[in-house]
Scaffold this motif. Structure first.
Motif: not given
Length: 342
Positions: A73-90
């Motif tokens: 879900e980190i790449i689905k419903s969780g894509k706007n979480t603090s974890m996913a956003i951090g990895m997107k920034l990276l």
């Protein structure tokens, strides 16, 4: 100056212990920090507890990935979480490394599909550094890949060797293949075939190593599949807690007097066994350094996780892995048949 992205809401003690650790890192390590999470909550927490947010940028998001969620879900419903956003920034080059104490499964999934794997690397491997009598060793895979092929174990050895040399300062680290016996004919087909590939890999391969020899520290890189590795890790952690408790018991009561004469050794042993001193486990195999901090990390542990991330950046660990894979891209031991990054 290294710029480290930190999930401010990952772990049991977020966000207070996260920002306290980051404050220490900014002042003592000279890094820049990007915090991901609720800006208002972070600022209020800092204000209420006297934490200086100088040198830290906040990228706002209200969502937090629940540890009970399915990792995918980190790449689905969780894509706007603090974890996913951090990895997107990276992934977008806004920072040099990422630190998070959230769900291991989600972090591995996000590192694989958001940050992406190094070209030629088949699997991302959680890689904790564990204490031993002669220093420490890195264990990989520690749980992500329960089913492996022989060439994957060689890649784990490559990545572990690069980490131990560039981050831990061990020149030409010794590599051991975890097995049920020292003979090269021991083990399943996985270990037997991996042994043959390791011998041709150019690594400092010393052969099979049995679990009972791990605490001796005879090798610096211990390689196995994720199922076996996770059992080893959990047993190691459990025995560490057991011995810590027994030492405390031994020096309780009348034993307190004896403890006074052994205080230095007791403190040294306690520090060696303290996971906070390492900071976390590197997720090796991705294009940028990703550090998984322990879920119960306090400020000291987060500080050391940031320090660990900085060492990965300064030591060019990723570049070392990429160079090895590139040089061996035509070899069956490393690059051949690797899956493409999704």
């Amino acid at each position: 100056m290294a710029k480290i992205i930190v999930d401010a809401f990952g772990g049991d003690n977020a966000p207070l212990e996260v920002i306290k650790g980051c404050e220490m890192a900014v002042k003592e390590l000279g890094v820049e920090i990007i915090l991901t999470g609720s800006e208002s909550t972070i600022k209020k927490c800092a204000s209420d507890n006297g934490v200086d947010l100088g040198g830290m940028e906040i990228v706002h998001t209200d969502e937090v990935f629940d540890i009970h969620e399915e990792p995918k879900e980190i790449i689905k419903s969780g894509k706007n979480t603090s974890m996913a956003i951090g990895m997107k920034l990276l992934a977008d080059g806004k920072g040099d490394a990422f630190v998070c104490a959230g769900s291991t499964g989600a972090l591995v999934m996000g590192a694989t599909f958001i940050v992406k794997r190094i070209k030629g690397i088949k699997r991302v491997a959680p890689s904790p550094v564990l204490p031993a009598d002669k220093g420490s060793f890195i264990l990989l895979d520690a749980g992500a890949n329960t089913e492996c092929r022989p060439e994957m174990l060689v890649q784990f050895a490559v990545m572990g060797s690069a980490y131990m040399e560039k981050v831990m300062g061990i020149k030409n680290p010794k590599v051991g293949l975890l097995n049920i016996g020292a003979e090269e004919t021991k083990g399943r087909e996985l270990e037997i075939e991996a042994y043959k590939l390791m011998e041709r890999s150019g690594l400092n391969f010393i052969g099979n190593i049995e679990a009972r020899d791990l605490p001796k520290g005879e090798c610096h890189v211990v390689v196995t599949d994720g199922f076996t590795g996770n059992i080893v890790l959990k047993l190691y952690e459990g025995m560490g807690s057991f011995f810590g408790g027994r030492v405390k018991w031994l020096y309780s009561g009348l034993g307190t007097l004896g403890a006074l004469f052994s205080l230095g050794k007791i403190k040294a042993f306690k520090k060696q066994m303290d996971y906070r001193e390492t900071g976390g486990s590197a997720l090796l195999g991705v294009k940028k350094p990703v550090i998984k901090a322990h879920g119960s990390s306090d400020a000291k542990a987060f500080y050391n996780a940031v320090r660990q991330a900085k060492k990965c950046v300064d030591g060019k660990v990723i570049e070392s892995i990429e160079e090895y894979v590139k040089l061996n891209s035509d070899s069956s031991t490393v690059g051949k048949g690797a899956e493409k990054n999704e």
